[in-house]
Structures are given as C-alpha cells and as structure tokens.
Design a protein around this motif. Structure first.
Motif, PDB file in Angstrom:
ATOM      1  N   GLU A 195       0.810  -1.221   0.000  1.00 49.57           N
ATOM      2  CA  GLU A 195       0.000   0.000   0.000  1.00 49.57           C
ATOM      3  C   GLU A 195       0.850   1.281   0.000  1.00 49.57           C
ATOM      4  OE1 GLU A 195       0.261  -1.117   4.429  1.00 49.57           O
ATOM      5  OE2 GLU A 195       0.390  -2.109   2.504  1.00 49.57           O
ATOM      6  N   TYR A 215      -5.842   2.409  -2.944  1.00 52.52           N
ATOM      7  CA  TYR A 215      -6.487   1.728  -1.828  1.00 52.52           C
ATOM      8  C   TYR A 215      -7.623   2.553  -1.233  1.00 52.52           C
ATOM      9  CZ  TYR A 215      -2.844  -1.829  -1.760  1.00 52.52           C
ATOM     10  OH  TYR A 215      -2.016  -2.861  -2.097  1.00 52.52           O
ATOM     11  N   ASP A 232      -5.636   1.507   8.572  1.00 58.43           N
ATOM     12  CA  ASP A 232      -6.554   0.508   7.989  1.00 58.43           C
ATOM     13  C   ASP A 232      -8.003   0.843   8.316  1.00 58.43           C
ATOM     14  OD1 ASP A 232      -4.501  -0.946   6.842  1.00 58.43           O
ATOM     15  OD2 ASP A 232      -4.450  -2.457   8.439  1.00 58.43           O
TER      16      ASP A 232
END
Length: 143
Positions: A25, A48, A131
């Motif tokens: 990422e 992402y 996240d």
C-alpha cells in the motif's frame, strides 16, 4: 542535531523506510528529503482509497531520546485532514498524546500511552488506525 538531548534517530528511520518500502500500500518512501531533513515521508497508494482522496501520507520523525512524531495527512479536493501521534514534552498534554482528525489541533489532543519502541507504535497503533480510516472512508462520504 536538533538540540543537546534530541538528535535524529537515523537508524530507526532507515529501518522504517525499508519496512514501509516492502508494503504493497506504499507508493514511495523518502528518507530525509530536502524539505523535511529530519523525516521519513511515506506516500500511500491512493488506489487503496476512494476516488475522492487525492493524496495520503505519513511523516515520521524519531529522536535518540525517545521522542517521536508521526503525522497522517489526507487531501481530497483541496481539503486537508490530519492527525498525529506524538511523544515529546510540552505543556498541553502528557508526553504521549494524540491530536485527532480533522486538523490535529493541540486543544483536541488526548493523552495516550504508547509502547517504548517506535516500530511497535507504527505496527500496533498507527497502521491499524490507517486501515480503519480506509474502511471509514469507503463506508461514508462525510468523514
């Protein structure tokens, strides 16, 4: 040299640059760029993120006395949002603290207790938060 008791921890930042460089990422890492000579700047891959997000990065500073700053910055349509995790002495909060989104205001900072090792702070606190943030952005246009 930042001060008599605060020298940049180059070894830690070099290690983190290598570790981030292996993550899918991460678009790129920049260790000690000329405009931020004490920092590791990690640019995250916006693939992402939802399309409305233009840029996302982390900036890390580490010092040999244990102080650190980790800033998260997110830009969409010119709107900047940021938060940061910090360990340093200052008058407004405990040594370990977290000024949250949307603008990392000192007045909004909350006291925290981070593990001693910055690499573990990244693994156990910062990356899980990132996240969760990605998930929040995908779920809602209001955050």
């Amino acid at each position: 040299m930042i001060g008599p008791d605060r020298t940049v921890d180059e070894a830690t930042l070099q290690y983190l640059a290598q570790a981030f460089g292996r993550r899918p990422e991460v678009r790129r890492t920049s260790l000690f760029p000329t405009n931020k000579p004490e920092s590791l700047v990690v640019t995250l891959d916006t693939d992402y993120y939802p399309e409305r997000i233009d840029d996302v990065s982390l900036e890390l500073r580490a010092y040999t006395n244990g102080d650190f700053h980790v800033s998260y910055r997110e830009i969409r349509a010119g709107d900047r949002r940021r938060c940061r995790w910090g360990r340093h002495d200052q008058p407004h909060n405990a040594r370990d603290h977290y000024p949250p989104l949307p603008d990392a205001e000192t007045a909004a900072a909350v006291n925290r207790s981070f593990v001693t090792d910055l690499t573990r702070v990244i693994e156990e606190t910062v990356l899980p938060w990132v996240d969760e943030r990605v998930g929040t952005l995908w779920e809602s246009d209001t955050n």
